[in-house]
Scaffold this motif. Structure first.
Motif, PDB file in Angstrom:
ATOM      1  N   LYS A  19       0.833  -1.211   0.000  1.00  0.00           N
ATOM      2  CA  LYS A  19       0.000   0.000   0.000  1.00  0.00           C
ATOM      3  C   LYS A  19       0.865   1.257   0.000  1.00  0.00           C
ATOM      4  O   LYS A  19       0.602   2.208  -0.736  1.00  0.00           O
ATOM      5  CB  LYS A  19      -0.927   0.013   1.211  1.00  0.00           C
ATOM      6  CG  LYS A  19      -2.078  -0.957   1.103  1.00  0.00           C
ATOM      7  CD  LYS A  19      -2.950  -0.879   2.341  1.00  0.00           C
ATOM      8  CE  LYS A  19      -4.080  -1.864   2.305  1.00  0.00           C
ATOM      9  NZ  LYS A  19      -4.913  -1.802   3.513  1.00  0.00           N
ATOM     10  N   ARG A  20       1.899   1.264   0.834  1.00  0.00           N
ATOM     11  CA  ARG A  20       2.783   2.433   0.921  1.00  0.00           C
ATOM     12  C   ARG A  20       3.500   2.661  -0.406  1.00  0.00           C
ATOM     13  O   ARG A  20       3.574   3.795  -0.903  1.00  0.00           O
ATOM     14  CB  ARG A  20       3.810   2.246   2.036  1.00  0.00           C
ATOM     15  CG  ARG A  20       4.808   3.393   2.126  1.00  0.00           C
ATOM     16  CD  ARG A  20       5.791   3.218   3.252  1.00  0.00           C
ATOM     17  NE  ARG A  20       6.495   1.952   3.248  1.00  0.00           N
ATOM     18  CZ  ARG A  20       7.575   1.685   2.505  1.00  0.00           C
ATOM     19  NH1 ARG A  20       8.059   2.599   1.694  1.00  0.00           N
ATOM     20  NH2 ARG A  20       8.167   0.511   2.581  1.00  0.00           N
ATOM     21  N   LEU A  21       3.993   1.587  -1.025  1.00  0.00           N
ATOM     22  CA  LEU A  21       4.715   1.731  -2.276  1.00  0.00           C
ATOM     23  C   LEU A  21       3.810   2.213  -3.404  1.00  0.00           C
ATOM     24  O   LEU A  21       4.232   2.999  -4.249  1.00  0.00           O
ATOM     25  CB  LEU A  21       5.394   0.410  -2.642  1.00  0.00           C
ATOM     26  CG  LEU A  21       6.543  -0.001  -1.727  1.00  0.00           C
ATOM     27  CD1 LEU A  21       7.062  -1.384  -2.106  1.00  0.00           C
ATOM     28  CD2 LEU A  21       7.662   1.012  -1.741  1.00  0.00           C
ATOM     29  N   PHE A  22       2.546   1.757  -3.430  1.00  0.00           N
ATOM     30  CA  PHE A  22       1.621   2.240  -4.447  1.00  0.00           C
ATOM     31  C   PHE A  22       1.313   3.719  -4.248  1.00  0.00           C
ATOM     32  O   PHE A  22       1.146   4.459  -5.205  1.00  0.00           O
ATOM     33  CB  PHE A  22       0.324   1.426  -4.446  1.00  0.00           C
ATOM     34  CG  PHE A  22       0.338   0.284  -5.405  1.00  0.00           C
ATOM     35  CD1 PHE A  22      -0.151   0.434  -6.689  1.00  0.00           C
ATOM     36  CD2 PHE A  22       0.858  -0.945  -5.034  1.00  0.00           C
ATOM     37  CE1 PHE A  22      -0.138  -0.622  -7.587  1.00  0.00           C
ATOM     38  CE2 PHE A  22       0.883  -2.007  -5.915  1.00  0.00           C
ATOM     39  CZ  PHE A  22       0.387  -1.844  -7.197  1.00  0.00           C
ATOM     40  N   LYS A  23       1.237   4.157  -2.985  1.00  0.00           N
ATOM     41  CA  LYS A  23       0.997   5.577  -2.723  1.00  0.00           C
ATOM     42  C   LYS A  23       2.213   6.412  -3.090  1.00  0.00           C
ATOM     43  O   LYS A  23       2.082   7.527  -3.581  1.00  0.00           O
ATOM     44  CB  LYS A  23       0.643   5.793  -1.254  1.00  0.00           C
ATOM     45  CG  LYS A  23      -0.744   5.323  -0.900  1.00  0.00           C
ATOM     46  CD  LYS A  23      -1.030   5.547   0.568  1.00  0.00           C
ATOM     47  CE  LYS A  23      -2.372   4.982   0.972  1.00  0.00           C
ATOM     48  NZ  LYS A  23      -2.620   5.112   2.408  1.00  0.00           N
ATOM     49  N   GLU A  24       3.407   5.877  -2.837  1.00  0.00           N
ATOM     50  CA  GLU A  24       4.633   6.608  -3.131  1.00  0.00           C
ATOM     51  C   GLU A  24       4.841   6.750  -4.633  1.00  0.00           C
ATOM     52  O   GLU A  24       5.247   7.797  -5.105  1.00  0.00           O
ATOM     53  CB  GLU A  24       5.852   5.884  -2.544  1.00  0.00           C
ATOM     54  CG  GLU A  24       6.036   6.070  -1.074  1.00  0.00           C
ATOM     55  CD  GLU A  24       7.254   5.336  -0.549  1.00  0.00           C
ATOM     56  OE1 GLU A  24       7.925   4.615  -1.327  1.00  0.00           O
ATOM     57  OE2 GLU A  24       7.538   5.468   0.641  1.00  0.00           O
ATOM     58  N   ASN A  25       4.617   5.686  -5.374  1.00  0.00           N
ATOM     59  CA  ASN A  25       4.934   5.680  -6.796  1.00  0.00           C
ATOM     60  C   ASN A  25       3.652   5.563  -7.618  1.00  0.00           C
ATOM     61  O   ASN A  25       3.220   4.465  -7.975  1.00  0.00           O
ATOM     62  CB  ASN A  25       5.895   4.532  -7.107  1.00  0.00           C
ATOM     63  CG  ASN A  25       6.573   4.695  -8.432  1.00  0.00           C
ATOM     64  OD1 ASN A  25       6.130   5.461  -9.275  1.00  0.00           O
ATOM     65  ND2 ASN A  25       7.647   3.962  -8.644  1.00  0.00           N
ATOM     66  N   LYS A  26       3.062   6.693  -7.927  1.00  0.00           N
ATOM     67  CA  LYS A  26       1.786   6.732  -8.661  1.00  0.00           C
ATOM     68  C   LYS A  26       1.918   6.192 -10.080  1.00  0.00           C
ATOM     69  O   LYS A  26       0.961   5.699 -10.655  1.00  0.00           O
ATOM     70  CB  LYS A  26       1.245   8.164  -8.715  1.00  0.00           C
ATOM     71  CG  LYS A  26       1.066   8.820  -7.382  1.00  0.00           C
ATOM     72  CD  LYS A  26      -0.135   8.308  -6.673  1.00  0.00           C
ATOM     73  CE  LYS A  26      -0.363   9.140  -5.425  1.00  0.00           C
ATOM     74  NZ  LYS A  26      -1.102   8.478  -4.432  1.00  0.00           N
ATOM     75  N   VAL A  27       3.122   6.254 -10.659  1.00  0.00           N
ATOM     76  CA  VAL A  27       3.318   5.774 -12.024  1.00  0.00           C
ATOM     77  C   VAL A  27       3.129   4.259 -12.083  1.00  0.00           C
ATOM     78  O   VAL A  27       2.552   3.735 -13.036  1.00  0.00           O
ATOM     79  CB  VAL A  27       4.724   6.183 -12.538  1.00  0.00           C
ATOM     80  CG1 VAL A  27       4.964   5.682 -13.944  1.00  0.00           C
ATOM     81  CG2 VAL A  27       4.885   7.695 -12.480  1.00  0.00           C
ATOM     82  N   VAL A  28       3.585   3.559 -11.052  1.00  0.00           N
ATOM     83  CA  VAL A  28       3.393   2.106 -10.998  1.00  0.00           C
ATOM     84  C   VAL A  28       1.906   1.790 -10.908  1.00  0.00           C
ATOM     85  O   VAL A  28       1.416   0.887 -11.590  1.00  0.00           O
ATOM     86  CB  VAL A  28       4.161   1.486  -9.807  1.00  0.00           C
ATOM     87  CG1 VAL A  28       3.814   0.019  -9.643  1.00  0.00           C
ATOM     88  CG2 VAL A  28       5.652   1.663  -9.996  1.00  0.00           C
TER      89      VAL A  28
END
Length: 104
Positions: A19-28
């Motif tokens: 969840k944190r990584l998806f929030k951090e990297n919107k391009v992914v």
């Protein structure tokens, strides 16, 4: 990641990390969404007998998957560098506070 957000890598669960990584990297997140949309479009094309459309969607899916992987790698390197800089800044602040307390 903004400086007011804090996370503990050691106690963070796998789901929290995703969840944190998806929030951090919107391009992914965008790449994953586009890949899913292309896959659904290809499935629709296969079911309705629109072979050419389905073929285009399958090719688009491959392109979006490549885009997503590139975003993952690029974002991972960017955020890794950013985290290292934040840790270094925190360590320097901690050392400065310790030196200040020793001098008092």
């Amino acid at each position: 990641m903004s400086s007011n957000q804090y996370y503990d890598e050691e106690t963070e669960t796998a789901l929290e990390k995703v969840k944190r990584l998806f929030k951090e990297n919107k391009v992914v997140s965008a790449g994953v969404g586009l890949t899913i949309a292309a896959f659904i479009g290809a499935s629709y094309g296969v079911r309705t007998g629109r072979r050419e459309f389905a073929q285009h969607m399958f090719r688009a899916r491959v392109g979006f998957q490549f885009f997503t992987i590139a975003a993952l790698l690029g974002g991972g390197m960017f955020y890794d560098k950013k985290r290292k800089e934040e840790r270094l800044a925190l360590e320097q602040t901690r050392i400065a506070l310790e030196d200040e307390q020793k001098n008092v």
